[in-house]
Design an enzyme around this catalytic site. Structure first.
Site, mmCIF file in Angstrom:
data_model
loop_
_atom_site.group_PDB
_atom_site.id
_atom_site.type_symbol
_atom_site.label_atom_id
_atom_site.label_comp_id
_atom_site.label_asym_id
_atom_site.label_seq_id
_atom_site.Cartn_x
_atom_site.Cartn_y
_atom_site.Cartn_z
ATOM 1 N N THR A 95 -16.284 -3.299 -10.149
ATOM 2 C CA THR A 95 -17.388 -2.560 -9.535
ATOM 3 C C THR A 95 -18.682 -2.599 -10.344
ATOM 4 O O THR A 95 -18.660 -2.706 -11.583
ATOM 5 C CB THR A 95 -16.959 -1.078 -9.359
ATOM 6 O OG1 THR A 95 -18.101 -0.291 -9.023
ATOM 7 C CG2 THR A 95 -16.383 -0.494 -10.639
ATOM 8 N N TYR A 119 -14.887 6.735 -13.130
ATOM 9 C CA TYR A 119 -14.525 5.628 -12.244
ATOM 10 C C TYR A 119 -14.915 4.292 -12.889
ATOM 11 O O TYR A 119 -14.095 3.393 -13.065
ATOM 12 C CB TYR A 119 -15.222 5.800 -10.885
ATOM 13 C CG TYR A 119 -15.148 4.572 -10.023
ATOM 14 C CD1 TYR A 119 -13.919 4.004 -9.712
ATOM 15 C CD2 TYR A 119 -16.309 3.962 -9.533
ATOM 16 C CE1 TYR A 119 -13.845 2.858 -8.925
ATOM 17 C CE2 TYR A 119 -16.239 2.829 -8.751
ATOM 18 C CZ TYR A 119 -15.004 2.285 -8.448
ATOM 19 O OH TYR A 119 -14.942 1.152 -7.689
ATOM 20 N N LYS A 142 -12.421 1.231 -14.544
ATOM 21 C CA LYS A 142 -12.463 -0.172 -14.093
ATOM 22 C C LYS A 142 -12.817 -1.100 -15.258
ATOM 23 O O LYS A 142 -12.288 -2.204 -15.370
ATOM 24 C CB LYS A 142 -13.479 -0.327 -12.950
ATOM 25 C CG LYS A 142 -13.013 0.278 -11.633
ATOM 26 C CD LYS A 142 -11.950 -0.596 -10.994
ATOM 27 C CE LYS A 142 -11.638 -0.188 -9.576
ATOM 28 N NZ LYS A 142 -10.740 -1.112 -8.884
ATOM 29 N N PHE A 200 -20.999 -4.455 -5.461
ATOM 30 C CA PHE A 200 -22.022 -3.422 -5.368
ATOM 31 C C PHE A 200 -21.583 -2.520 -4.200
ATOM 32 O O PHE A 200 -20.424 -2.132 -4.185
ATOM 33 C CB PHE A 200 -23.410 -4.068 -5.340
ATOM 34 C CG PHE A 200 -23.787 -4.484 -6.762
ATOM 35 C CD1 PHE A 200 -23.030 -5.433 -7.445
ATOM 36 C CD2 PHE A 200 -24.796 -3.855 -7.451
ATOM 37 C CE1 PHE A 200 -23.283 -5.745 -8.788
ATOM 38 C CE2 PHE A 200 -25.072 -4.168 -8.792
ATOM 39 C CZ PHE A 200 -24.310 -5.109 -9.452
ATOM 40 N N ASP A 218 0.862 -1.191 0.000
ATOM 41 C CA ASP A 218 0.000 0.000 0.000
ATOM 42 C C ASP A 218 0.894 1.234 0.000
ATOM 43 O O ASP A 218 1.977 1.224 0.586
ATOM 44 C CB ASP A 218 -0.876 0.001 1.262
ATOM 45 C CG ASP A 218 -2.145 0.805 1.087
ATOM 46 O OD1 ASP A 218 -3.228 0.188 1.092
ATOM 47 O OD2 ASP A 218 -2.061 2.047 0.952
ATOM 48 N N ASP A 276 4.361 2.017 -4.123
ATOM 49 C CA ASP A 276 3.363 2.615 -5.002
ATOM 50 C C ASP A 276 3.388 1.869 -6.335
ATOM 51 O O ASP A 276 4.463 1.705 -6.921
ATOM 52 C CB ASP A 276 3.723 4.097 -5.206
ATOM 53 C CG ASP A 276 2.554 4.883 -5.750
ATOM 54 O OD1 ASP A 276 1.908 4.388 -6.703
ATOM 55 O OD2 ASP A 276 2.286 5.976 -5.225
ATOM 56 N N ARG A 279 -26.116 14.119 -6.868
ATOM 57 C CA ARG A 279 -24.657 14.134 -6.982
ATOM 58 C C ARG A 279 -24.307 13.635 -8.374
ATOM 59 O O ARG A 279 -24.788 12.572 -8.776
ATOM 60 C CB ARG A 279 -24.105 13.179 -5.906
ATOM 61 C CG ARG A 279 -22.642 13.280 -5.642
ATOM 62 C CD ARG A 279 -22.222 12.380 -4.493
ATOM 63 N NE ARG A 279 -22.325 10.954 -4.824
ATOM 64 C CZ ARG A 279 -21.894 9.967 -4.054
ATOM 65 N NH1 ARG A 279 -21.353 10.248 -2.876
ATOM 66 N NH2 ARG A 279 -22.017 8.718 -4.420
HETATM 67 N N1 UFG Z 1 -25.140 9.617 -0.507
HETATM 68 C C1 UFG Z 1 -25.848 10.623 0.081
HETATM 69 N N2 UFG Z 1 -25.245 11.374 1.033
HETATM 70 C C2 UFG Z 1 -23.962 11.190 1.414
HETATM 71 C C3 UFG Z 1 -23.234 10.141 0.800
HETATM 72 C C4 UFG Z 1 -23.856 9.385 -0.167
HETATM 73 O O1 UFG Z 1 -27.017 10.836 -0.232
HETATM 74 O O2 UFG Z 1 -23.464 11.918 2.278
HETATM 75 C C5 UFG Z 1 -25.802 8.793 -1.513
HETATM 76 C C6 UFG Z 1 -25.175 8.841 -2.887
HETATM 77 O O3 UFG Z 1 -25.571 9.984 -3.599
HETATM 78 C C7 UFG Z 1 -25.663 7.520 -3.477
HETATM 79 C C8 UFG Z 1 -25.697 6.587 -2.259
HETATM 80 O O4 UFG Z 1 -25.724 7.443 -1.134
HETATM 81 O O5 UFG Z 1 -26.958 7.703 -3.933
HETATM 82 C C9 UFG Z 1 -24.495 5.685 -2.161
HETATM 83 O O6 UFG Z 1 -23.345 6.505 -2.254
HETATM 84 P P1 UFG Z 1 -21.906 6.017 -1.823
HETATM 85 O O7 UFG Z 1 -20.994 7.180 -2.004
HETATM 86 O O8 UFG Z 1 -21.952 5.406 -0.467
HETATM 87 O O9 UFG Z 1 -21.580 4.852 -2.824
HETATM 88 P P2 UFG Z 1 -21.645 4.843 -4.422
HETATM 89 O O10 UFG Z 1 -22.918 4.139 -4.793
HETATM 90 O O11 UFG Z 1 -21.405 6.169 -5.015
HETATM 91 O O12 UFG Z 1 -20.367 4.039 -4.821
HETATM 92 C C10 UFG Z 1 -19.960 2.918 -4.155
HETATM 93 C C11 UFG Z 1 -18.456 2.814 -4.234
HETATM 94 C C12 UFG Z 1 -18.047 2.507 -5.618
HETATM 95 C C13 UFG Z 1 -18.827 1.378 -6.207
HETATM 96 C C14 UFG Z 1 -20.272 1.650 -6.122
HETATM 97 C C15 UFG Z 1 -21.052 0.517 -6.700
HETATM 98 O O13 UFG Z 1 -17.840 4.026 -3.828
HETATM 99 O O14 UFG Z 1 -16.686 2.155 -5.584
HETATM 100 O O15 UFG Z 1 -20.586 1.828 -4.755
HETATM 101 O O16 UFG Z 1 -22.391 0.619 -6.384
HETATM 102 F F1 UFG Z 1 -18.531 1.224 -7.500
#
Ligand code: UFG
Length: 326
Positions: A117, A141, A145, A169, A31, A51, A279
């Site tokens: 992902t 992203y 991937k 997921f 890491d 790295d 977002r």
């Molecule tokens: N969300 C909010 N408020 C926050 C944070 C997140 O409403 O403060 C919402 C996001 O908009 C989204 C949901 O919560 O609708 C999930 O968001 P996350 O950021 O927890 O996760 P993501 O779905 O964006 O992404 C995650 C991983 C990715 C992966 C993806 C696959 O970060 O690496 O799941 O579903 F690819």
């Protein structure tokens, strides 16, 4: 087996390392500690600070360690950041990945499990999403991937590399000792718990006009220990499942507001939140079909009810309210 775990100090890499060690493997955790935490690496793993961008450093790692297989977790993983900074994602998720593959080939290491992902699918046409669903990512992203998934197929054809792609997921939850602790936390469940703890006065729920039952996004949360299990099974069976991609999810989706409600129930605390704008880069619904993983690898989710996920994350948060000491 001696397994090199890239991103071994990160959230999923450190917990997979813990599970590999429990199953009798030897772990070499690599890491660069930009996002990972030294304290997250299990004490019985060998830790190497390096790295993947640095080919010479990587050479040294492979020249000095006997490595039988690689689990590749290192990379950039935040959807929103990828929309702002695509180049960081292509450099980390494609460029560094190619460095890793080249050094593996030079040293005759021919087994790789790749952390991919659900974001490679984009907006799903069918839910739950099967692995052969069209892959049309809607953010850099997911695109980075997907590129690497395609590159792996080329390396198999040209070099005989055996690989399995695991498409997660929404990874969530914690083991007893290790949990989710990003330096800048953007993920839903940790932010909900930070709000419950009072570390955040309130949180935003991004988007309330999605075509979902309550208007907020729907996600399929999968416990990190069940993800770890899928990796171990894929590696054990790599000769039979080489080149396959597997979703890891539960087939159940929960909306962002359902997650907030479940967290309020489990923690007994109020989670102050307000509904705000979407977002960029977020698909409305991501829910996995896991039929293939069950059928071909005999995987079963054991820790992934929403209750168990939030409870384990909460227990870890209460034990380490400010995360890892470093
Ligand atoms: N969300 C909010 N408020 C926050 C944070 C997140 O409403 O403060 C919402 C996001 O908009 C989204 C949901 O919560 O609708 C999930 O968001 P996350 O950021 O927890 O996760 P993501 O779905 O964006 O992404 C995650 C991983 C990715 C992966 C993806 C696959 O970060 O690496 O799941 O579903 F690819």
């Amino acid at each position: 087996m001696n397994i090199l775990v890239t991103g071994g100090a990160g959230y999923i890499g450190s917990i997979c390392s813990e599970v590999l060690l429990e199953r009798g493997h030897r772990v070499i955790a690599l890491d660069n500690l930009q996002e990972g935490h030294r304290a997250a690496v299990p004490p019985s793993a060998v830790f190497l600070e390096a790295d993947l961008a640095d080919r010479r450093e990587l050479e040294k790692v492979f020249a000095t360690q006997k490595i039988h297989a690689v689990m590749h977790f290192a990379g950039e993983a935040l959807v929103a950041k990828s929309v702002r900074e695509p180049s960081t994602f292509y450099a980390a998720n494609v460029g560094c990945g190619v460095n890793l593959l080249d050094v593996m080939v030079r040293h005759g290491v021919d087994k790789l499990i790749f952390s991919s992902t659900a974001a490679t699918y984009g907006e799903p046409e069918v839910v739950p999403i099967p692995e052969d669903h069209r892959q049309a990512p809607i953010n850099p992203y997911g695109k980075s991937k997907l590129r690497f998934e395609q590159i792996l197929a080329d390396y198999h054809a040209y070099t005989g590399l055996k690989y399995v792609t695991v498409r997660y997921f929404n990874a969530a939850g914690a083991s007893k000792e290790r949990g989710e602790n990003h330096r800048v936390e953007t993920h839903l469940i940790p932010r909900v718990l930070d709000t419950a703890l009072g570390h955040l006065p309130e949180m935003e729920i991004f988007g309330f006009d999605y075509p979902t039952p309550d208007g907020t996004c729907v996600r399929d949360f999968i416990h990190v220990l069940d993800i770890a299990d899928s990796h171990v099974l894929a590696l054990e069976e790599i000769d039979h499942v080489q080149g396959e991609a597997f979703n890891v999810g539960t087939t159940s989706g929960y909306s962002n507001l359902q997650v907030v409600e479940a967290a309020e129930r489990i923690t007994g605390r109020k989670v102050e939140h307000r509904l705000s704008a979407r977002r960029p880069g977020d698909p409305a619904v991501l829910v996995a079909s896991n039929e293939k993983l069950k059928r071909m690898l005999g995987w079963e989710p054991k820790h992934s009810s929403l209750e168990d996920i939030i409870q384990s994350a909460w227990d870890w948060r209460l034990k380490f309210p400010r995360g890892y000491p470093d």
